[in-house]
Motif scaffolding. Structure first.
Motif, PDB file in Angstrom:
ATOM      1  N   LEU A   1     -10.662   3.962  39.751  1.00 57.98           N
ATOM      2  CA  LEU A   1     -10.460   3.840  38.310  1.00 57.98           C
ATOM      3  C   LEU A   1     -11.702   3.296  37.615  1.00 57.98           C
ATOM      4  O   LEU A   1     -12.091   3.779  36.541  1.00 57.98           O
ATOM      5  N   VAL A   2     -12.345   2.314  38.221  1.00 58.38           N
ATOM      6  CA  VAL A   2     -13.553   1.741  37.644  1.00 58.38           C
ATOM      7  C   VAL A   2     -14.668   2.785  37.612  1.00 58.38           C
ATOM      8  O   VAL A   2     -15.356   2.961  36.597  1.00 58.38           O
ATOM      9  N   ASN A   3     -14.845   3.481  38.736  1.00 67.84           N
ATOM     10  CA  ASN A   3     -15.896   4.499  38.805  1.00 67.84           C
ATOM     11  C   ASN A   3     -15.653   5.612  37.806  1.00 67.84           C
ATOM     12  O   ASN A   3     -16.585   6.120  37.183  1.00 67.84           O
ATOM     13  N   ARG A   4     -14.389   5.998  37.662  1.00 71.59           N
ATOM     14  CA  ARG A   4     -14.047   7.061  36.714  1.00 71.59           C
ATOM     15  C   ARG A   4     -14.388   6.658  35.288  1.00 71.59           C
ATOM     16  O   ARG A   4     -14.948   7.446  34.518  1.00 71.59           O
ATOM     17  N   ALA A   5     -14.046   5.426  34.926  1.00 67.09           N
ATOM     18  CA  ALA A   5     -14.339   4.928  33.583  1.00 67.09           C
ATOM     19  C   ALA A   5     -15.852   4.851  33.355  1.00 67.09           C
ATOM     20  O   ALA A   5     -16.349   5.254  32.292  1.00 67.09           O
ATOM     21  N   ASN A   6     -16.578   4.350  34.340  1.00 70.65           N
ATOM     22  CA  ASN A   6     -18.033   4.244  34.202  1.00 70.65           C
ATOM     23  C   ASN A   6     -18.693   5.614  34.114  1.00 70.65           C
ATOM     24  O   ASN A   6     -19.635   5.814  33.343  1.00 70.65           O
ATOM     25  N   ARG A   7     -18.224   6.558  34.909  1.00 71.14           N
ATOM     26  CA  ARG A   7     -18.780   7.904  34.873  1.00 71.14           C
ATOM     27  C   ARG A   7     -18.505   8.558  33.519  1.00 71.14           C
ATOM     28  O   ARG A   7     -19.364   9.241  32.954  1.00 71.14           O
ATOM     29  N   SER A   8     -17.321   8.341  32.992  1.00 71.24           N
ATOM     30  CA  SER A   8     -16.968   8.885  31.687  1.00 71.24           C
ATOM     31  C   SER A   8     -17.857   8.286  30.595  1.00 71.24           C
ATOM     32  O   SER A   8     -18.345   9.000  29.713  1.00 71.24           O
TER      33      SER A   8
END
Length: 89
Positions: free
Chosen positions: A19-26
């Motif tokens: 979830l953290v990686n997804r938010a940062n990538r977005s």
């Protein structure tokens, strides 16, 4: 499904990291898009947007979110686009 306690914990950790990686990538993609649009619309005033995007790329590469060579490639392309747009005006 995991059976051992350590496997269960590893699953919980990986789900949180995802979830953290997804938010940062977005957020990274959003910054890049803002920078590209700013360069196309107002090349002379888009230096701040480009600087923010490049900083975000460096941070993401440092954390392993994207590969360092990909970050370097994106930064190079963004700078190239900015320089060409400024020279055209």
């Amino acid at each position: 499904m995991p059976n051992s306690p350590s496997a269960k914990k590893a699953l919980r950790k990986s789900q949180k990291r995802r979830l953290v990686n997804r938010a940062n990538r977005s957020a990274l993609r959003t910054d890049l898009k803002k920078a590209r649009v700013a360069v196309e619309e107002k090349p002379t005033e888009s230096a701040d947007e480009v600087k923010t995007a490049m900083r975000h790329l460096d941070i993401s590469a440092g954390k392993g979110l994207i590969h360092k060579n990909k970050a370097a490639r994106l930064k190079s392309r963004l700078a190239k686009k900015l320089n060409a747009a400024v020279a055209a005006n």
